[in-house]
Structures are given as structure tokens and as C-alpha cells.
Design a protein around this motif. Sequence first.
Motif, short mmCIF file in Angstrom:
data_model
loop_
_atom_site.label_atom_id
_atom_site.label_comp_id
_atom_site.label_asym_id
_atom_site.label_seq_id
_atom_site.Cartn_x
_atom_site.Cartn_y
_atom_site.Cartn_z
N PRO A 169 0.83 -1.20 0.00
CA PRO A 169 0.00 0.00 0.00
C PRO A 169 0.87 1.26 0.00
O PRO A 169 1.99 1.24 0.49
CB PRO A 169 -0.79 -0.10 1.31
CG PRO A 169 -0.79 -1.56 1.65
CD PRO A 169 0.52 -2.08 1.14
N ASN A 170 0.28 2.31 -0.53
CA ASN A 170 1.09 3.49 -0.80
C ASN A 170 1.15 4.48 0.36
O ASN A 170 0.14 4.79 0.98
CB ASN A 170 0.53 4.20 -2.05
CG ASN A 170 1.32 5.43 -2.42
OD1 ASN A 170 1.01 6.53 -2.00
ND2 ASN A 170 2.37 5.25 -3.19
N GLY A 174 -2.33 6.00 0.90
CA GLY A 174 -3.12 4.95 1.51
C GLY A 174 -3.85 4.09 0.49
O GLY A 174 -4.67 3.24 0.84
N VAL A 175 -3.54 4.30 -0.79
CA VAL A 175 -4.19 3.51 -1.85
C VAL A 175 -3.56 2.11 -1.89
O VAL A 175 -2.35 1.95 -1.70
CB VAL A 175 -4.05 4.22 -3.21
CG1 VAL A 175 -4.37 3.27 -4.37
CG2 VAL A 175 -4.97 5.43 -3.25
N VAL A 201 6.02 -2.48 2.76
CA VAL A 201 6.15 -2.46 4.23
C VAL A 201 4.81 -2.34 4.95
O VAL A 201 4.72 -2.63 6.14
CB VAL A 201 7.11 -1.35 4.75
CG1 VAL A 201 8.50 -1.50 4.15
CG2 VAL A 201 6.57 0.04 4.51
N TYR A 202 3.76 -1.92 4.23
CA TYR A 202 2.43 -1.81 4.88
C TYR A 202 1.51 -2.97 4.51
O TYR A 202 0.29 -2.86 4.62
CB TYR A 202 1.78 -0.47 4.50
CG TYR A 202 2.58 0.72 4.98
CD1 TYR A 202 2.58 1.10 6.32
CD2 TYR A 202 3.38 1.45 4.09
CE1 TYR A 202 3.33 2.17 6.77
CE2 TYR A 202 4.14 2.53 4.53
CZ TYR A 202 4.11 2.88 5.87
OH TYR A 202 4.86 3.94 6.32
N ALA A 317 -2.19 1.11 4.90
CA ALA A 317 -1.22 1.90 5.66
C ALA A 317 -1.93 2.74 6.73
O ALA A 317 -3.06 2.42 7.12
CB ALA A 317 -0.36 2.76 4.74
N PHE A 318 -1.30 3.82 7.20
CA PHE A 318 -1.97 4.64 8.21
C PHE A 318 -1.79 6.12 7.91
O PHE A 318 -1.41 6.90 8.78
CB PHE A 318 -1.52 4.28 9.64
CG PHE A 318 -0.04 4.01 9.82
CD1 PHE A 318 0.91 4.95 9.46
CD2 PHE A 318 0.39 2.80 10.36
CE1 PHE A 318 2.26 4.71 9.64
CE2 PHE A 318 1.75 2.54 10.54
CZ PHE A 318 2.68 3.50 10.18
N TYR A 319 -2.08 6.46 6.65
CA TYR A 319 -1.94 7.85 6.23
C TYR A 319 -3.22 8.37 5.59
O TYR A 319 -3.88 7.64 4.84
CB TYR A 319 -0.81 7.99 5.19
CG TYR A 319 0.52 7.52 5.73
CD1 TYR A 319 1.20 8.26 6.68
CD2 TYR A 319 1.07 6.31 5.30
CE1 TYR A 319 2.41 7.82 7.19
CE2 TYR A 319 2.28 5.87 5.80
CZ TYR A 319 2.95 6.62 6.75
OH TYR A 319 4.14 6.18 7.26
N ALA A 320 -3.53 9.63 5.91
CA ALA A 320 -4.60 10.34 5.22
C ALA A 320 -3.94 11.46 4.42
O ALA A 320 -3.06 12.16 4.94
CB ALA A 320 -5.57 10.93 6.24
#
Length: 389
Positions: A169-170, A174-175, A201-202, A317-320
Motif C-alpha cells: 500500500p502506498n 493509503g491507496v 512495508v504496509y 497503511a496509516f496515512y490520510a
Amino acid sequence: MATFEPARLVSDMMKQSERPVIGPSPAGTIGLGAGDPDFRTPAHVRQAMIDAVNEGYSNYPPMTGDPDLLQALADYLERRYEVDWNTSDITITNGGSGALYASLAGYLNPGDAVLLPEPTYSQYADITRLVGAEVIWVKQTADWHLDPDAIRAAAVANPRAKILVINNPNNPTGVVYGRAELEATAAVAEECNLLVLADEVYDHLILDDIEFTSTMDIEGFQGRLIYCNSFSKTFAMTGWRLGWVAASPGLTPPIARVSRTSGGWVNWALQRAGIAAMNGPMEETEAMRVEYAARRDLIEELLDGAEGVSWTRPQGAFYAFFKYDAPVTSRRMSALLRERGVALRSGSEYGPSGEGYIRLAFAADRAAITEGMLRMRSTMAEAREGKIS
Ligand SMILES: Cc1ncc(COP(=O)(O)O)c(C=O)c1O
């Protein structure tokens, strides 16, 4: 006093990089900038590290990595992707960062080019420039998916293009890329004879009930695959610094050599703890994943009614990654946010398409996210109304 110039490639890279060098935030700052989980490393992994130290794993480890860890990683690949990976095609590295550096530096000559579908994790560009190679940004689709035609066009236009980097995942969007786009990208890689560095890594942090497709699982990547992974995010081990590279047969020697020559051997007790992580229970990782998904949903609620702020709901992942509507560069916006007590990252750090975006890492607790979102919303609203610039 005598002055000494840094190496030209280093100063060139530093000039172009937007990776932060601003040091610790002032007291009271809400930290939503770094992708650093607020969870503790699982207890059995911590215990394995303590045991390894007490058992005397204090010498230089085997040059090619602890054989039990190499076997645990090969077993994992077989369990998850049904691939028969030889342990001699795996390199243990100092974190995922060490994996990326060894992989890129192992294959790039000065003047070669690296294709980076963007926005993407900022370290690839830094490493590429550090070794004197060129970054070629490749636009993704409007919803941040891979665009195989754009990748082909970039490869054709740049005959020195040697490596394509896929981060799935990016980070920062987060895509999660789907099988069809990955297969089409593999076909382009074959057609244009590109090495493919896949950074996954995610891969344990898929926030929705969707299939995750690894490059490991796509026939077209085989023979040209440099697969990088890390213990950092999966096991909340960012400070421990353990990563690995599984490369297609024959591709490992330069990667292993750069790893050994740059970062040196990897802490042996840590490698023993890595065995416990790979072979042990995954409940704690699953609990982290569930909590990240809940935080993502909380952010969606907190975003409700925010005029001029939008996002593509992250699935991994854990990004917005927020798009804001205000006449302020994302670098300036992140500085304004920092002045208002919330540390977030400028979207332009991740490539030209990130201009006008801000990245929030939901690797902090819900209270921090709630307060950080409030501060972000009000700052973006003020900028939109022209009250600050
Ligand atoms: C996509 C991606 N790859 C690699 C890394 C580096 O991982 P490590 O902390 O193991 O060096 C990160 C860290 O944020 C990342 O986001």
C-alpha cells in the motif's frame, strides 16, 4: 576556521529533498507527521530480544544473515504467496531504509534513471539522487492508482530508466493497488526491461475487506523483482531497525554487498527477535490493523463538513492525504500548521502531484487525531478565507 564542503551528491540531494530536518517539535505540538506507530512491539518479540542478549548473541552475525531468520522469511513467503524462495536470495538489512538503499545503490549507475509513480514515499528520490541517478516522476491516475501507459511513456522517453519503484500500500495516499493494474504494470516492466523495486512495508495494514495483491504473487514481475519489506510497521518496531530484501534469483549479490559495506551487519540479537516475530502469533498486528481502521473512520467523521478539504479514503497503511483549497503551497501550509501546534507533512515532499496536499499519519491515539484534525481544519479554513498566508 577551515570550511569543508559536503560531497556534491549529498548537497544536491539535500537541496532537493523535502524530508524534514527540523528537529523536535515545540512542547504541546500534536505529532501526526511521522509514520511511527504508537503501539508497543509485541511481548513475545521483546522477550526474544532479551533472551538473545542473555544467550550471548554478541558476536558478528553470519555474513549473509542469521540462517534461522533467513529460513523464517523464506517460510513466510511460501506460506503467504506459495513461492519457493531460496534463502540465498534474501538479504537482512538495517530497517526498510537499509533495504531500499542497498537495492537502489546496488543497481544504479550515475546517470541511470528511476521511475517513481507519484506521490510516493520520499526516500526513494533521496537515495536515487544520492547515488547520482535521476528521478523521473510518473503521474498516477486521478484516484492515485498506477498508470501503466504513463509508466511505459516515461520509460520510452528515458532510455536510461532502469528501475521502477512500486510502493503498495502506498505512502502517502493509503491507496492499495489492485491485481489488474499490477499485472498491466508487470507487462510494461517486461516490455521496457525494468527492474522492479516493490516496497510492501504496509502489507499487513489493509484497512478494508479487500484483497491485497503482492508483486510476489504476479508472474510478470518474477525475474526482475527486488521485494523490500520491514519489521517496522507490521510489528511496531520502528526503533529496532530490521528489514529485508527478497530478490529474484541472481539479483542478490550487489544488494547484499552494498548492505554490508554501507550499514554493516545487522544486530544479531535483533535478528533473533525477528525470528520470533516471523514465526509467532499475529494477533497484536491484527489488533493494530483494526485500530488503524477505526482511526481512519474517525478521521472521516471529523472531516465531515470541512469545506475545501477532501481526500481519497485510504484503504491501507496509516496515512490520510488531504487536498486543501487555499492559495498556499503545501510547504507553507505545513509550516502554518506547525505554528498552530500540529505536525503534519507537506504533500510536495512526495512528488509534484502532492502540491496542495497535506499528509496526516494516524499512528497516534484518537485524542491526538481529534485535536490535530480540529487544528488542521481551522488552519485550512483561515488560509482559504485569506486570513493567513
Ligand atoms: C513506504 C515506506 N518504505 C520504507 C520505510 C522505511 O522503513 P524503516 O523504518 O524500516 O526504515 C517507510 C517508513 O516510513 C515507508 O513509509
